[in-house]
Design a protein around this motif. Structure first.
Motif, PDB file in Angstrom:
ATOM      1  N   ILE A   1       0.841  -1.211   0.000  1.00 43.71           N
ATOM      2  CA  ILE A   1       0.000   0.000   0.000  1.00 43.71           C
ATOM      3  C   ILE A   1       0.872   1.256   0.000  1.00 43.71           C
ATOM      4  CG2 ILE A   1      -1.570   1.396   1.411  1.00 43.71           C
ATOM      5  CD1 ILE A   1      -2.701  -1.259   2.511  1.00 43.71           C
ATOM      6  N   SER A   2       1.921   1.237   0.831  1.00 52.12           N
ATOM      7  CA  SER A   2       2.672   2.481   1.022  1.00 52.12           C
ATOM      8  C   SER A   2       3.830   2.647   0.044  1.00 52.12           C
ATOM      9  CB  SER A   2       3.182   2.581   2.466  1.00 52.12           C
ATOM     10  OG  SER A   2       3.921   1.439   2.787  1.00 52.12           O
ATOM     11  N   ALA A   3       4.145   1.586  -0.708  1.00 55.10           N
ATOM     12  CA  ALA A   3       5.349   1.658  -1.546  1.00 55.10           C
ATOM     13  C   ALA A   3       5.194   2.646  -2.700  1.00 55.10           C
ATOM     14  CB  ALA A   3       5.699   0.288  -2.073  1.00 55.10           C
ATOM     15  N   ASN A   4       4.137   2.477  -3.490  1.00 56.05           N
ATOM     16  CA  ASN A   4       3.892   3.400  -4.594  1.00 56.05           C
ATOM     17  C   ASN A   4       5.140   3.565  -5.478  1.00 56.05           C
ATOM     18  OD1 ASN A   4       2.400   5.084  -6.091  1.00 56.05           O
ATOM     19  ND2 ASN A   4       2.587   6.871  -4.721  1.00 56.05           N
ATOM     20  N   VAL A   5       5.677   2.435  -5.908  1.00 58.20           N
ATOM     21  CA  VAL A   5       6.949   2.445  -6.660  1.00 58.20           C
ATOM     22  C   VAL A   5       6.675   2.728  -8.136  1.00 58.20           C
ATOM     23  CG1 VAL A   5       8.917   1.020  -7.349  1.00 58.20           C
ATOM     24  CG2 VAL A   5       7.975   0.796  -5.057  1.00 58.20           C
ATOM     25  N   PRO A   6       7.272   3.777  -8.695  1.00 59.37           N
ATOM     26  CA  PRO A   6       7.049   4.053 -10.114  1.00 59.37           C
ATOM     27  C   PRO A   6       7.746   3.025 -10.994  1.00 59.37           C
ATOM     28  CG  PRO A   6       8.622   5.608  -9.188  1.00 59.37           C
ATOM     29  CD  PRO A   6       8.171   4.741  -8.059  1.00 59.37           C
ATOM     30  N   ALA A   7       7.288   2.919 -12.255  1.00 59.32           N
ATOM     31  CA  ALA A   7       7.902   1.975 -13.192  1.00 59.32           C
ATOM     32  C   ALA A   7       9.395   2.250 -13.285  1.00 59.32           C
ATOM     33  CB  ALA A   7       7.249   2.123 -14.558  1.00 59.32           C
ATOM     34  N   GLY A   8      10.171   1.205 -13.309  1.00 63.38           N
ATOM     35  CA  GLY A   8      11.620   1.354 -13.455  1.00 63.38           C
ATOM     36  C   GLY A   8      12.353   1.343 -12.132  1.00 63.38           C
ATOM     37  N   ALA A   9      11.661   1.669 -11.042  1.00 67.16           N
ATOM     38  CA  ALA A   9      12.323   1.656  -9.728  1.00 67.16           C
ATOM     39  C   ALA A   9      12.273   0.245  -9.152  1.00 67.16           C
ATOM     40  CB  ALA A   9      11.646   2.635  -8.791  1.00 67.16           C
ATOM     41  N   THR A  10      13.256  -0.092  -8.325  1.00 64.63           N
ATOM     42  CA  THR A  10      13.281  -1.411  -7.689  1.00 64.63           C
ATOM     43  C   THR A  10      12.136  -1.497  -6.684  1.00 64.63           C
ATOM     44  OG1 THR A  10      15.674  -1.475  -7.928  1.00 64.63           O
ATOM     45  CG2 THR A  10      14.702  -3.008  -6.341  1.00 64.63           C
ATOM     46  N   GLU A  11      11.407  -2.608  -6.713  1.00 65.56           N
ATOM     47  CA  GLU A  11      10.302  -2.772  -5.775  1.00 65.56           C
ATOM     48  C   GLU A  11      10.821  -3.004  -4.360  1.00 65.56           C
ATOM     49  OE1 GLU A  11       6.235  -4.108  -7.054  1.00 65.56           O
ATOM     50  OE2 GLU A  11       7.527  -5.630  -7.942  1.00 65.56           O
ATOM     51  N   THR A  12       9.981  -2.656  -3.419  1.00 71.19           N
ATOM     52  CA  THR A  12      10.335  -2.849  -2.011  1.00 71.19           C
ATOM     53  C   THR A  12       9.682  -4.133  -1.510  1.00 71.19           C
ATOM     54  OG1 THR A  12       8.387  -1.717  -1.195  1.00 71.19           O
ATOM     55  CG2 THR A  12      10.287  -0.352  -1.678  1.00 71.19           C
TER      56      THR A  12
ATOM     57  N   THR B   1      20.429   3.343   0.980  1.00 64.83           N
ATOM     58  CA  THR B   1      20.140   4.741   1.314  1.00 64.83           C
ATOM     59  C   THR B   1      21.135   5.643   0.599  1.00 64.83           C
ATOM     60  OG1 THR B   1      21.367   4.287   3.360  1.00 64.83           O
ATOM     61  CG2 THR B   1      19.032   4.503   3.582  1.00 64.83           C
ATOM     62  N   ALA B   2      20.650   6.761   0.120  1.00 69.15           N
ATOM     63  CA  ALA B   2      21.525   7.726  -0.557  1.00 69.15           C
ATOM     64  C   ALA B   2      20.903   9.101  -0.401  1.00 69.15           C
ATOM     65  CB  ALA B   2      21.663   7.377  -2.038  1.00 69.15           C
ATOM     66  N   LYS B   3      21.775  10.091  -0.223  1.00 69.37           N
ATOM     67  CA  LYS B   3      21.296  11.461   0.007  1.00 69.37           C
ATOM     68  C   LYS B   3      20.476  11.938  -1.195  1.00 69.37           C
ATOM     69  CE  LYS B   3      23.157  15.515   2.159  1.00 69.37           C
ATOM     70  NZ  LYS B   3      23.770  16.607   1.468  1.00 69.37           N
ATOM     71  N   GLY B   4      19.315  12.478  -0.911  1.00 72.57           N
ATOM     72  CA  GLY B   4      18.472  13.011  -1.984  1.00 72.57           C
ATOM     73  C   GLY B   4      17.539  11.979  -2.595  1.00 72.57           C
ATOM     74  N   TYR B   5      17.611  10.728  -2.110  1.00 71.94           N
ATOM     75  CA  TYR B   5      16.766   9.656  -2.664  1.00 71.94           C
ATOM     76  C   TYR B   5      16.000   8.972  -1.531  1.00 71.94           C
ATOM     77  CZ  TYR B   5      19.581  10.353  -6.819  1.00 71.94           C
ATOM     78  OH  TYR B   5      20.191  10.921  -7.895  1.00 71.94           O
ATOM     79  N   ASN B   6      14.879   8.365  -1.893  1.00 73.29           N
ATOM     80  CA  ASN B   6      14.131   7.593  -0.895  1.00 73.29           C
ATOM     81  C   ASN B   6      14.881   6.307  -0.591  1.00 73.29           C
ATOM     82  OD1 ASN B   6      11.813   9.306  -0.650  1.00 73.29           O
ATOM     83  ND2 ASN B   6      11.248   8.642  -2.715  1.00 73.29           N
ATOM     84  N   SER B   7      14.892   5.917   0.663  1.00 73.29           N
ATOM     85  CA  SER B   7      15.591   4.673   0.983  1.00 73.29           C
ATOM     86  C   SER B   7      14.756   3.493   0.507  1.00 73.29           C
ATOM     87  CB  SER B   7      15.920   4.602   2.463  1.00 73.29           C
ATOM     88  OG  SER B   7      14.772   4.293   3.177  1.00 73.29           O
ATOM     89  N   LEU B   8      15.452   2.441   0.151  1.00 75.68           N
ATOM     90  CA  LEU B   8      14.828   1.272  -0.469  1.00 75.68           C
ATOM     91  C   LEU B   8      15.082   0.048   0.404  1.00 75.68           C
ATOM     92  CD1 LEU B   8      13.725  -0.422  -2.918  1.00 75.68           C
ATOM     93  CD2 LEU B   8      16.058  -0.387  -3.821  1.00 75.68           C
ATOM     94  N   THR B   9      14.013  -0.610   0.841  1.00 75.24           N
ATOM     95  CA  THR B   9      14.126  -1.847   1.613  1.00 75.24           C
ATOM     96  C   THR B   9      13.639  -2.976   0.734  1.00 75.24           C
ATOM     97  OG1 THR B   9      13.702  -0.680   3.679  1.00 75.24           O
ATOM     98  CG2 THR B   9      13.336  -3.057   3.693  1.00 75.24           C
ATOM     99  N   THR B  10      14.514  -3.915   0.433  1.00 75.08           N
ATOM    100  CA  THR B  10      14.129  -4.919  -0.553  1.00 75.08           C
ATOM    101  C   THR B  10      14.815  -6.260  -0.283  1.00 75.08           C
ATOM    102  OG1 THR B  10      13.769  -5.198  -2.928  1.00 75.08           O
ATOM    103  CG2 THR B  10      15.895  -4.273  -2.272  1.00 75.08           C
ATOM    104  N   HIS B  11      14.544  -7.236  -1.142  1.00 71.98           N
ATOM    105  CA  HIS B  11      15.229  -8.529  -1.100  1.00 71.98           C
ATOM    106  C   HIS B  11      15.695  -8.858  -2.522  1.00 71.98           C
ATOM    107  CE1 HIS B  11      13.102  -9.234   2.621  1.00 71.98           C
ATOM    108  NE2 HIS B  11      12.722 -10.482   2.435  1.00 71.98           N
ATOM    109  N   LEU B  12      16.665  -9.748  -2.615  1.00 70.14           N
ATOM    110  CA  LEU B  12      16.986 -10.416  -3.880  1.00 70.14           C
ATOM    111  C   LEU B  12      16.677 -11.888  -3.655  1.00 70.14           C
ATOM    112  CD1 LEU B  12      20.428  -8.696  -4.543  1.00 70.14           C
ATOM    113  CD2 LEU B  12      18.223  -8.153  -5.596  1.00 70.14           C
ATOM    114  N   PHE B  13      15.677 -12.402  -4.367  1.00 65.47           N
ATOM    115  CA  PHE B  13      15.252 -13.794  -4.187  1.00 65.47           C
ATOM    116  C   PHE B  13      15.938 -14.693  -5.205  1.00 65.47           C
ATOM    117  CE2 PHE B  13      11.569 -11.490  -2.459  1.00 65.47           C
ATOM    118  CZ  PHE B  13      11.352 -12.188  -1.284  1.00 65.47           C
TER     119      PHE B  13
END
Ligand code: BEZ
Ligand code: FE
Length: 289
Positions: free
Chosen positions: A87-98, A223-235
């Protein structure tokens, strides 16, 4: 049950909460009360049954300490963490999913240098895993000095904080991206593992005839300055539990194929030994507002 009285009671309770000054808290509490009351009416909840529920929630809280987070585990097992994440991710196309953080995240892990291994024990029967990639922004820009925190289980299926036989910070640490956004991680290939079942959540799995397995994955927080932090996995694409993750956290776009490489020259290029597993993976961040 007296339906009229029960319905009136909900209205009376809602009215008492209606002067909550913070509008968002008011919205959340009102909805929670409505849904909880509807739930109790729906199943005709008895007092004995609710005492079982209260006892379960009490023991879930009591199981928590600085190394064990049974409340997060419960939220994960009910699919609530995955739902809130979606619900809260709202990830645009091209961005890595959380996906979910899980209960085994440890902040402030040691910094690992370019290509340094997070495996702090002898390799034994395992073979190295190289994960190479870039941290990128929405316009394809390479992001320097991003922090890439990773953690995973050892080949016995346990995180360092679950297993007194593992060195502290085994298979966890943080890397930094270079000026061109590149990072290089050395680890081992993750394995599927059961979530802890020696607490109330284990009882829940037991009485609901559910298995406790998570498909093999590496956790990452970028995490990177100026960007939203990304919490994810690689399966791991070859894992048998991908379609039935106990915590419902698999997203198709996060599934990766690990390639086995036998060539010693290729291994030397990455500062490792053959044979090794290889994964090329970029993380795509979104801009902070
Ligand atoms: C994990 O991947 O570490 C995890 C996530 C949710 C529940 C249990 C473990
Ligand atoms: Fe995990």
């Amino acid at each position: 049950m007296n339906e009229v009285i029960a319905a009136d009671l909900t209205d009376i309770v809602l009215e008492r909460y209606s002067r909550t000054p913070d509008p968002r808290l008011r919205e959340i509490l009102s909805s929670l009360i409505r849904h909880l009351h509807d739930f109790a009416r729906d199943v005709n909840l008895t007092e004995d049954e609710w005492m079982v529920g209260i006892d379960f929630l009490t023991r879930t809280g009591q199981k928590c300490d600085d190394k064990r987070q049974e409340m997060i585990l419960l939220s994960d097992n009910l699919g609530l963490s995955a739902l809130v994440n979606t619900i809260s991710a709202n990830v645009p196309a091209g961005a890595t999913e959380t996906t979910v953080l899980g209960p085994f995240y440890v902040p402030s892990t040691p910094e690992r240098q370019w290509g340094e291994s997070v495996l702090l024990r002898p390799l034994g029967d395992d073979i190295p895993l190289i994960v190479h990639g870039r941290v990128l922004g929405p316009d394809g820009e390479h992001i320097p000095d991003a922090t890439i925190e990773i953690w995973q289980t050892d080949s016995n299926g346990m995180y360092d904080i679950q297993d007194p036989d593992q060195p502290e910070n085994n298979l966890r640490g943080h890397y930094r991206s270079r000026d061109d956004g590149q990072f290089l991680i050395t680890s081992i290939r993750p394995t599927s593992y059961p979530i802890p079942v020696d607490g109330p959540v284990g009882e829940l799995l037991n009485v609901t005839a559910r298995h406790p397995w998570r498909p093999a994955h590496i956790h990452a927080v970028i995490t990177a300055k100026g960007y939203n932090s990304l919490t994810t996995h690689l399966f791991d694409a070859e894992d048998e539990y991908l379609k039935e993750d106990v915590v419902f956290a698999v997203k198709e776009s996060l599934i990766r194929a690990f390639t086995r490489i036998e060539d010693p020259a290729e291994a030397a290029k990455w500062g490792t030994t053959a044979p090794f597993w290889f994964l090329e993976n970029d993380f795509h961040l979104t801009k902070a507002r």
